[in-house]
Design a protein around this motif. Sequence first.
Motif, mmCIF file in Angstrom:
data_model
loop_
_atom_site.group_PDB
_atom_site.id
_atom_site.type_symbol
_atom_site.label_atom_id
_atom_site.label_comp_id
_atom_site.label_asym_id
_atom_site.label_seq_id
_atom_site.Cartn_x
_atom_site.Cartn_y
_atom_site.Cartn_z
ATOM 1 N N UNK A 79 0.818 -1.217 0.000
ATOM 2 C CA UNK A 79 0.000 0.000 0.000
ATOM 3 C C UNK A 79 0.847 1.260 0.000
ATOM 4 N N UNK A 80 1.872 1.285 0.835
ATOM 5 C CA UNK A 80 2.746 2.465 0.916
ATOM 6 C C UNK A 80 3.447 2.697 -0.423
ATOM 7 N N UNK A 105 9.262 7.978 0.569
ATOM 8 C CA UNK A 105 10.380 7.219 1.141
ATOM 9 C C UNK A 105 10.322 7.227 2.671
ATOM 10 N N UNK A 106 9.931 8.349 3.248
ATOM 11 C CA UNK A 106 9.850 8.399 4.708
ATOM 12 C C UNK A 106 8.710 7.538 5.236
ATOM 13 N N UNK A 144 18.724 6.063 10.503
ATOM 14 C CA UNK A 144 19.685 6.981 9.877
ATOM 15 C C UNK A 144 19.192 7.451 8.507
ATOM 16 N N UNK A 145 18.644 6.540 7.732
ATOM 17 C CA UNK A 145 18.113 6.902 6.411
ATOM 18 C C UNK A 145 16.973 7.901 6.557
ATOM 19 N N UNK A 146 16.090 7.663 7.505
ATOM 20 C CA UNK A 146 14.984 8.582 7.748
ATOM 21 C C UNK A 146 15.503 9.977 8.091
ATOM 22 N N UNK A 153 15.130 17.124 2.944
ATOM 23 C CA UNK A 153 13.856 17.828 2.754
ATOM 24 C C UNK A 153 13.903 19.209 3.377
ATOM 25 N N UNK A 154 14.324 19.289 4.618
ATOM 26 C CA UNK A 154 14.288 20.564 5.340
ATOM 27 C C UNK A 154 15.341 21.556 4.874
#
Length: 168
Positions: A79-80, A105-106, A144-146, A153-154
């Motif tokens: 689903x994601x 991805x997050x 770490x990937x998150x 992003x920020x």
Amino acid sequence: MPMKNFQDLFIDEIKDLYHAEKQVLRAMPKMIKSASSEELKTAFEEHLKQTETQIDRLEKVFKELDMTPKGKKCLGMEGILGEGKEMMEEDAEDAVLDAALISAAQKVEHYEIASYGTVRSYAQQLGFTKIADLLQETLDEESETNEKLNMLAEKHINIEALQSGEEE
């Protein structure tokens, strides 16, 4: 496989994760191709390699359990990833698409973090110390990937996406 006990639940969750990782492995090349930011492409390429290592690690878990690696269809990840695929099919500015890809991805990372945290705890409670260590290694990588995606992003991707909307 019937879940008669806690260990059966643990094995069921490991099979689910194995299938989830295989799905991610198939989806990552499309995300790499869709990204316009070189930093994002690089982050996705690194995660693709990491996913291969995580699959190998899960195969070690199966070996420790004296089982053949086998997945159980992971509907959550399906689903994601389906939502992520829909985002990639949208007609969007490059920067906006990159922001959407990070979002997708997050969501994957958060699902994996929750899943690996759970199975690591199960392994600890079952006394599978070596397996718990393997799962912790993957849990650390997913976290770490998150964080890396969040920073991308920020620091600039979301800002670029915001500015691309202002130009119209």
